[in-house]
Motif scaffolding. Structure first.
Motif, PDB file in Angstrom:
ATOM      1  N   THR A  84      69.793  35.472  27.378  1.00 51.21           N
ATOM      2  CA  THR A  84      68.814  34.477  27.816  1.00 51.21           C
ATOM      3  C   THR A  84      68.294  34.781  29.214  1.00 51.21           C
ATOM      4  OG1 THR A  84      69.840  32.765  26.454  1.00 51.21           O
ATOM      5  CG2 THR A  84      68.455  32.019  28.275  1.00 51.21           C
ATOM      6  N   LEU A  85      69.182  35.110  30.143  1.00 54.41           N
ATOM      7  CA  LEU A  85      68.756  35.387  31.514  1.00 54.41           C
ATOM      8  C   LEU A  85      67.938  36.676  31.582  1.00 54.41           C
ATOM      9  CD1 LEU A  85      68.844  34.254  34.335  1.00 54.41           C
ATOM     10  CD2 LEU A  85      71.003  35.455  34.718  1.00 54.41           C
ATOM     11  N   THR A  86      68.342  37.697  30.824  1.00 51.40           N
ATOM     12  CA  THR A  86      67.566  38.940  30.767  1.00 51.40           C
ATOM     13  C   THR A  86      66.156  38.667  30.266  1.00 51.40           C
ATOM     14  OG1 THR A  86      69.563  40.266  30.376  1.00 51.40           O
ATOM     15  CG2 THR A  86      67.459  41.259  29.774  1.00 51.40           C
ATOM     16  N   ASN A  87      66.044  37.923  29.172  1.00 48.45           N
ATOM     17  CA  ASN A  87      64.729  37.591  28.622  1.00 48.45           C
ATOM     18  C   ASN A  87      63.891  36.809  29.626  1.00 48.45           C
ATOM     19  OD1 ASN A  87      64.670  38.761  26.032  1.00 48.45           O
ATOM     20  ND2 ASN A  87      65.900  37.100  25.184  1.00 48.45           N
ATOM     21  N   ALA A  88      64.496  35.814  30.285  1.00 45.98           N
ATOM     22  CA  ALA A  88      63.744  34.969  31.220  1.00 45.98           C
ATOM     23  C   ALA A  88      63.191  35.792  32.386  1.00 45.98           C
ATOM     24  CB  ALA A  88      64.633  33.845  31.730  1.00 45.98           C
ATOM     25  N   ILE A  89      63.987  36.712  32.908  1.00 41.85           N
ATOM     26  CA  ILE A  89      63.532  37.531  34.041  1.00 41.85           C
ATOM     27  C   ILE A  89      62.355  38.416  33.618  1.00 41.85           C
ATOM     28  CG2 ILE A  89      64.211  39.401  35.590  1.00 41.85           C
ATOM     29  CD1 ILE A  89      67.036  38.119  35.602  1.00 41.85           C
ATOM     30  N   PHE A  90      62.449  39.025  32.431  1.00 44.22           N
ATOM     31  CA  PHE A  90      61.331  39.843  31.947  1.00 44.22           C
ATOM     32  C   PHE A  90      60.112  38.984  31.640  1.00 44.22           C
ATOM     33  CE2 PHE A  90      64.360  43.360  31.090  1.00 44.22           C
ATOM     34  CZ  PHE A  90      63.609  44.397  31.626  1.00 44.22           C
ATOM     35  N   ASP A  91      60.323  37.786  31.093  1.00 45.63           N
ATOM     36  CA  ASP A  91      59.193  36.894  30.809  1.00 45.63           C
ATOM     37  C   ASP A  91      58.448  36.530  32.081  1.00 45.63           C
ATOM     38  OD1 ASP A  91      59.540  36.790  28.040  1.00 45.63           O
ATOM     39  OD2 ASP A  91      60.968  35.121  28.155  1.00 45.63           O
ATOM     40  N   ILE A  92      59.196  36.206  33.141  1.00 47.59           N
ATOM     41  CA  ILE A  92      58.572  35.859  34.413  1.00 47.59           C
ATOM     42  C   ILE A  92      57.847  37.068  34.999  1.00 47.59           C
ATOM     43  CG2 ILE A  92      59.043  35.201  36.811  1.00 47.59           C
ATOM     44  CD1 ILE A  92      61.350  33.449  35.693  1.00 47.59           C
ATOM     45  N   ALA A  93      58.507  38.225  34.977  1.00 45.22           N
ATOM     46  CA  ALA A  93      57.925  39.427  35.578  1.00 45.22           C
ATOM     47  C   ALA A  93      56.644  39.856  34.870  1.00 45.22           C
ATOM     48  CB  ALA A  93      58.945  40.565  35.548  1.00 45.22           C
ATOM     49  N   ALA A  94      56.567  39.614  33.569  1.00 40.66           N
ATOM     50  CA  ALA A  94      55.404  40.064  32.793  1.00 40.66           C
ATOM     51  C   ALA A  94      54.298  39.027  32.725  1.00 40.66           C
ATOM     52  CB  ALA A  94      55.834  40.436  31.375  1.00 40.66           C
ATOM     53  N   SER A  95      54.545  37.821  33.234  1.00 42.97           N
ATOM     54  CA  SER A  95      53.511  36.790  33.187  1.00 42.97           C
ATOM     55  C   SER A  95      52.477  37.029  34.278  1.00 42.97           C
ATOM     56  CB  SER A  95      54.131  35.399  33.342  1.00 42.97           C
ATOM     57  OG  SER A  95      54.597  35.201  34.659  1.00 42.97           O
ATOM     58  N   SER A  96      51.257  36.569  34.023  1.00 39.92           N
ATOM     59  CA  SER A  96      50.185  36.766  35.006  1.00 39.92           C
ATOM     60  C   SER A  96      50.425  35.937  36.259  1.00 39.92           C
ATOM     61  CB  SER A  96      48.836  36.407  34.380  1.00 39.92           C
ATOM     62  OG  SER A  96      48.850  35.072  33.898  1.00 39.92           O
ATOM     63  N   GLU A  97      51.310  34.940  36.165  1.00 40.65           N
ATOM     64  CA  GLU A  97      51.615  34.082  37.316  1.00 40.65           C
ATOM     65  C   GLU A  97      52.994  34.383  37.888  1.00 40.65           C
ATOM     66  OE1 GLU A  97      51.090  32.684  34.217  1.00 40.65           O
ATOM     67  OE2 GLU A  97      48.931  32.316  34.366  1.00 40.65           O
ATOM     68  N   CYS A  98      53.419  35.636  37.833  1.00 42.30           N
ATOM     69  CA  CYS A  98      54.782  35.989  38.258  1.00 42.30           C
ATOM     70  C   CYS A  98      55.067  35.508  39.682  1.00 42.30           C
ATOM     71  CB  CYS A  98      54.977  37.500  38.162  1.00 42.30           C
ATOM     72  SG  CYS A  98      56.560  38.079  38.843  1.00 42.30           S
ATOM     73  N   ALA A  99      54.248  35.897  40.639  1.00 43.79           N
ATOM     74  CA  ALA A  99      54.500  35.536  42.042  1.00 43.79           C
ATOM     75  C   ALA A  99      54.452  34.030  42.232  1.00 43.79           C
ATOM     76  CB  ALA A  99      53.484  36.229  42.949  1.00 43.79           C
ATOM     77  N   GLU A 100      53.471  33.377  41.604  1.00 43.56           N
ATOM     78  CA  GLU A 100      53.343  31.927  41.740  1.00 43.56           C
ATOM     79  C   GLU A 100      54.544  31.206  41.131  1.00 43.56           C
ATOM     80  OE1 GLU A 100      51.143  33.991  40.585  1.00 43.56           O
ATOM     81  OE2 GLU A 100      49.172  33.653  41.508  1.00 43.56           O
ATOM     82  N   SER A 101      55.035  31.718  39.991  1.00 41.01           N
ATOM     83  CA  SER A 101      56.196  31.093  39.338  1.00 41.01           C
ATOM     84  C   SER A 101      57.425  31.190  40.229  1.00 41.01           C
ATOM     85  CB  SER A 101      56.471  31.759  37.986  1.00 41.01           C
ATOM     86  OG  SER A 101      55.399  31.548  37.084  1.00 41.01           O
ATOM     87  N   LEU A 102      57.666  32.359  40.801  1.00 44.29           N
ATOM     88  CA  LEU A 102      58.815  32.526  41.689  1.00 44.29           C
ATOM     89  C   LEU A 102      58.696  31.633  42.926  1.00 44.29           C
ATOM     90  CD1 LEU A 102      59.348  36.397  41.492  1.00 44.29           C
ATOM     91  CD2 LEU A 102      60.849  34.632  40.563  1.00 44.29           C
ATOM     92  N   THR A 103      57.475  31.503  43.437  1.00 44.14           N
ATOM     93  CA  THR A 103      57.257  30.635  44.597  1.00 44.14           C
ATOM     94  C   THR A 103      57.562  29.182  44.253  1.00 44.14           C
ATOM     95  OG1 THR A 103      55.566  32.114  45.506  1.00 44.14           O
ATOM     96  CG2 THR A 103      55.550  29.828  46.272  1.00 44.14           C
ATOM     97  N   THR A 104      57.122  28.744  43.083  1.00 35.18           N
ATOM     98  CA  THR A 104      57.386  27.364  42.654  1.00 35.18           C
ATOM     99  C   THR A 104      58.874  27.112  42.484  1.00 35.18           C
ATOM    100  OG1 THR A 104      55.243  27.235  41.516  1.00 35.18           O
ATOM    101  CG2 THR A 104      56.932  25.647  40.847  1.00 35.18           C
ATOM    102  N   LEU A 105      59.563  28.064  41.857  1.00 33.14           N
ATOM    103  CA  LEU A 105      61.010  27.913  41.665  1.00 33.14           C
ATOM    104  C   LEU A 105      61.730  27.892  43.008  1.00 33.14           C
ATOM    105  CD1 LEU A 105      61.570  30.359  38.643  1.00 33.14           C
ATOM    106  CD2 LEU A 105      61.492  27.866  38.583  1.00 33.14           C
ATOM    107  N   ARG A 106      61.301  28.763  43.898  1.00 33.15           N
ATOM    108  CA  ARG A 106      61.925  28.847  45.226  1.00 33.15           C
ATOM    109  C   ARG A 106      61.731  27.535  45.985  1.00 33.15           C
ATOM    110  NH1 ARG A 106      58.946  33.002  47.112  1.00 33.15           N
ATOM    111  NH2 ARG A 106      60.199  34.359  45.786  1.00 33.15           N
ATOM    112  N   LYS A 107      60.521  27.007  45.934  1.00 31.32           N
ATOM    113  CA  LYS A 107      60.233  25.758  46.636  1.00 31.32           C
ATOM    114  C   LYS A 107      61.058  24.605  46.069  1.00 31.32           C
ATOM    115  CE  LYS A 107      56.373  22.813  48.098  1.00 31.32           C
ATOM    116  NZ  LYS A 107      57.030  21.555  47.723  1.00 31.32           N
ATOM    117  N   GLU A 108      61.214  24.582  44.750  1.00 32.34           N
ATOM    118  CA  GLU A 108      62.010  23.522  44.131  1.00 32.34           C
ATOM    119  C   GLU A 108      63.459  23.573  44.621  1.00 32.34           C
ATOM    120  OE1 GLU A 108      61.954  21.796  39.801  1.00 32.34           O
ATOM    121  OE2 GLU A 108      63.076  23.690  39.772  1.00 32.34           O
TER     122      GLU A 108
END
Length: 535
Positions: A334-358
């Motif tokens: 699950t964690l492997t899939n999630a990391i690849f899903d985030i990395a391959a999404s067009s909003e990768c940087a924005e997603s990481l920023t949102t998670l970090r801020k949360e």
């Protein structure tokens, strides 16, 4: 007499060779029978993948297609039958065909008593548990569901600091602390020791989880169970006790090595129970130890009738291997899939920023201790990122699958009668990819579930652990995965630390997951580039 022994020894190789040949020939005939068999299913139930040949040739074609093209068969069956509220038969060469019900019959499926339809038997057969998990089956009932529900889940709050500490230490080691240079990492190969260390930290404490030999043994053991199970499944039932030890020989070596670490601890704990100054048999531990061994002893003592076999050190050690498999493998995937899903999404940087801020916002809140159960429950974007990955790229195709155990069989809502031994259920993969349930269903939308759904006039985020008729990654109903609460805690803590501490270089295309019968493997060898953030 000597001549008789000489004759016996001389003929032994020939007898062995003939026995092996006969066993292989019987297995071959059994596989041929499987390819053409109707499995005693009623003729009114259509088989998916048969094409124009709705006969034994069509079944052979569809059974062979299930080996490498099960996803295509699921897509065909869902579009042709499930969406039209019809039941169909999904060929499943390795473990026999499955009767797949339309989504409208989920309620009926979950209402059936365990002595009519059994979900546990499907899980055991899927993993060939009688042969893959050594000694654990000396006791009829598996221990890990009870231990997870009554020990681990209730005490999760006691482990949050340990989990966070272990995640940080493991990430430092496997993803590095360099804030200048990018580092290429094999995601699966780094998530495996990280999740192994987290789980073992909870189950057996800091000393063993920091022992690289022990965590490596546990990690390598759980990687091979599915492969061994698939190989054993190809043989007829009466041969499985003989071929099982052959296909699990390397697993057995790893299990024995794992056991060598556990046995001294188990023996010491059992010796304490036999001390003459212990006035009565009790499961109360005066030292307040909170680990797997103590949970196993507590579980044994809690039975109305104490079964001495449950105090067998081999049983306790082997049950640890079952618990470790349940806790580690699915979370690594699950964690492997999630990391690849985030990395391959067009909003990768924005997603990481949102998670970090949360994470930072909740950590700075004076009312919440960082990484506590309360804090994690408020991290709805972390929940969503993981839940969406499980929806899109789960590790098994089934949502709810049960086996008919009623001797007389069971009658389905459409009037079809299926015999004892038949598997019947719902495909989670198909429901998760239905546009009617999830708009743009084949796209990873990290915060789809954080936006919530309408409940009592309010939009409520959907938590990772919540199951429903359209989200069955942890199954659904009374037999939902009991370990999902522990899994959610360790997954959210791990992904939260990754978002907080690391940048991930986006990738243009996500590596494709590999289907292996009903198992769906994440990218196993592919890499990403990561870099520690300057804090």
């Amino acid at each position: 007499m000597a001549s008789l022994w000489q004759i016996a020894f001389a003929s032994a190789p020939n007898i062995f060779g003939a026995t092996v040949t006969a066993a292989l020939f019987i297995t071959f005939l059994n596989l041929v029978r499987r390819i053409f068999s109707t499995a005693s299913l009623p003729s009114n139930l259509p088989w998916v993948g048969v094409g124009k040949f709705n006969n034994c040739l069509g079944r052979a074609k569809s059974n062979l297609a299930s080996i490498f093209h099960l996803k295509n068969l699921l897509d065909e069956g869902y579009a042709k039958y499930s969406k039209n509220d019809k039941t169909y038969v999904l060929p499943y060469f390795i473990n026999g065909p499955q009767v797949v019900l339309p989504p409208s019959q989920i309620s009926w499926l979950m209402e059936q008593a365990d002595d009519v339809l059994s979900q546990e038997l499907v899980n055991r057969e899927f993993l060939q548990a009688d042969y893959a998990f050594f000694h654990a089956n000396m006791v009829d009932n598996p221990v890990h569901p009870d231990i997870i529900q009554h020990q681990l889940t209730k005490k999760l709050g006691n482990f949050t600091d340990d989990i966070a500490d272990e995640v940080l230490a493991a990430l430092d080691e496997y993803w590095g602390t360099d804030t200048e240079e990018w580092r290429e990492v094999k995601v699966y190969d780094t998530m495996l020791p990280i999740i192994s260390r987290i789980s073992i930290r909870v189950f057996m404490g800091r000393q063993l989880c920091r022992n690289k030999t022990f965590t490596s043994i546990c990690g390598n053991y759980i990687r091979k169970v599915a492969l061994a199970a698939a190989a054993i499944s190809l043989f007829p039932n009466f041969l499985k006790p003989f071929v099982g030890p052959i296909f699990t020989v390397f697993d057995y070596i790893l299990y024995r090595r794992c056991r060598s670490f556990l046995m001294p601890i188990i023996h010491d704990r059992l010796d304490e129970l036999r001390r003459p100054d212990v006035l009565k048999i009790t499961s109360e531990d005066p030292q307040g130890r909170n680990d797997y061994v103590q949970w196993a002893l507590d579980h044994a003592f809690a039975k109305p009738v104490v079964n001495p076999v449950e105090f067998d050190p081999r049983v306790i050690a082997s049950r640890f291997s079952v618990l470790a498999f349940a806790a580690i493998q699915s979370s690594v995937i699950t964690l492997t899939n999630a990391i690849f899903d985030i990395a391959a999404s067009s909003e990768c940087a924005e997603s990481l920023t949102t998670l970090r801020k949360e994470v930072l916002d909740i950590a700075e809140d004076a009312t919440a201790t960082p990484w506590s159960k309360t804090a994690l429950s408020r991290m709805t974007h972390l929940d969503s990122a993981l839940r969406e990955s499980l929806r899109l790229n789960g590790f098994v195709e089934r949502g709810i699958m049960k086996k008919v155990v009623a001797p007389e069989g069971v009658t389905l809502p459409d009037g079809s009668h299926i015999p004892c031994g038949t598997k019947v259920g719902i495909s989670g993969y198909s429901i998760h990819h239905d546009e009617a349930n999830y708009p743009d269903a084949n796209k990873y939308d990290a915060f789809r579930f954080a936006r919530g759904h309408e409940t009592e006039g309010k939009k409520r985020p959907q938590r990772l652990v919540n199951t429903s008729d359209i989200f069955m990654s942890f199954s659904h109903g009374s037999h939902s995965c009991p370990g999902r609460f522990f899994a959610a805690n360790q997954l959210k803590t791990a992904l939260g630390h990754i978002a907080l501490l690391y940048d991930i270089e986006p990738i243009a295309d996500r590596p494709v997951n590999k289907w292996f019968f009903g198992h769906i493997a994440p990218p196993l060898t592919e890499t990403l580039r990561v870099r520690r953030r300057k804090m």
